[in-house]
Scaffold this active site. Structure first.
Site, short mmCIF file in Angstrom:
data_model
loop_
_atom_site.label_atom_id
_atom_site.label_comp_id
_atom_site.label_asym_id
_atom_site.label_seq_id
_atom_site.Cartn_x
_atom_site.Cartn_y
_atom_site.Cartn_z
N ARG A 1 6.39 7.18 33.44
CA ARG A 1 5.66 8.00 32.71
C ARG A 1 4.14 7.89 32.92
O ARG A 1 3.52 8.83 32.92
CB ARG A 1 5.78 7.46 31.03
CG ARG A 1 7.21 7.94 30.62
CD ARG A 1 7.40 9.54 30.75
NE ARG A 1 8.88 9.65 30.39
CZ ARG A 1 9.76 10.14 31.41
NH1 ARG A 1 9.43 10.42 32.49
NH2 ARG A 1 10.98 10.49 30.68
N GLU B 1 4.06 9.92 36.12
CA GLU B 1 4.01 11.41 35.61
C GLU B 1 2.69 11.62 35.09
O GLU B 1 2.49 12.73 35.43
CB GLU B 1 5.15 11.59 34.41
CG GLU B 1 5.37 12.88 34.12
CD GLU B 1 6.59 13.07 33.14
OE1 GLU B 1 7.18 13.97 32.98
OE2 GLU B 1 6.68 12.26 32.12
N SER C 1 -13.31 3.57 40.49
CA SER C 1 -12.75 2.22 40.88
C SER C 1 -11.77 1.61 40.06
O SER C 1 -11.60 1.54 39.05
CB SER C 1 -13.84 1.11 41.09
OG SER C 1 -13.32 0.08 41.43
#
Length: 162
Positions: free
Chosen positions: A89, A92, A115
């Site tokens: 997830r 995703e 960063s």
């Protein structure tokens, strides 16, 4: 011994003793819980004082104590794309929202990156009647892109232009 073997040993000791991550982090101390758990899982390194604390807690040998203080091969063992549903997830979220996040960061800061080294992370549980929510706060230093060979009035760094 490989670093992955040490990780499994540490996880076995955690299980055998019924320790929580919170307990382990309190005993080792010195940095965020995410960094300490990351080190136990083989993705980060502990400082020498933290490694000594981990050695006392887990009963580590001198070689194991040195290993948990070494710079790891970060990302080693992580399949791409990830198959664990929770980790997937996150992947995703970046795949779907990443282009928009990139555009918004570049509009605000200019040409560069956030960063992942000079980086902070916090997590908290937020009560919600429809189901508790996970709240993440991430901050990373903005690192402008460097334009090599800049001369005259040309910008050397990709900060936002006025």
């Amino acid at each position: 011994m490989k670093r992955s073997d040490l990780t499994e040993k540490l996880l076995d000791i955690k299980r055998e003793n019924g320790w929580t991550w919170k307990h382990i982090c309190e005993q080792i101390g010195g940095h965020s819980d995410a960094l300490i758990v990351g080190a136990i899982l083989g993705q980060m390194k502990l400082t020498k004082p933290q490694a000594e604390n981990a050695a006392k807690l887990f009963g580590l040998s001198k070689a194991e104590t040195a290993m948990i203080n070494e710079i790891p091969m970060r990302g080693d063992g992580t399949q791409m794309p990830p198959t664990d549903p929770l980790i997937y997830r996150f992947y995703e979220m970046v795949m779907v929202n990443g282009p928009a996040w990139k555009a918004l960061i570049e509009e605000e800061f200019g040409d560069g990156i956030m960063s992942a080294i000079d980086f902070d992370f916090a997590m908290e549980r937020v009560a919600n009647p429809k189901g508790d929510r996970v709240k993440f706060v991430m901050t990373g230093k903005f690192l402008p892109f460097k334009y090599y060979g800049a001369t005259g009035n040309n910008l050397e760094y990709g900060y936002k232009e006025a």
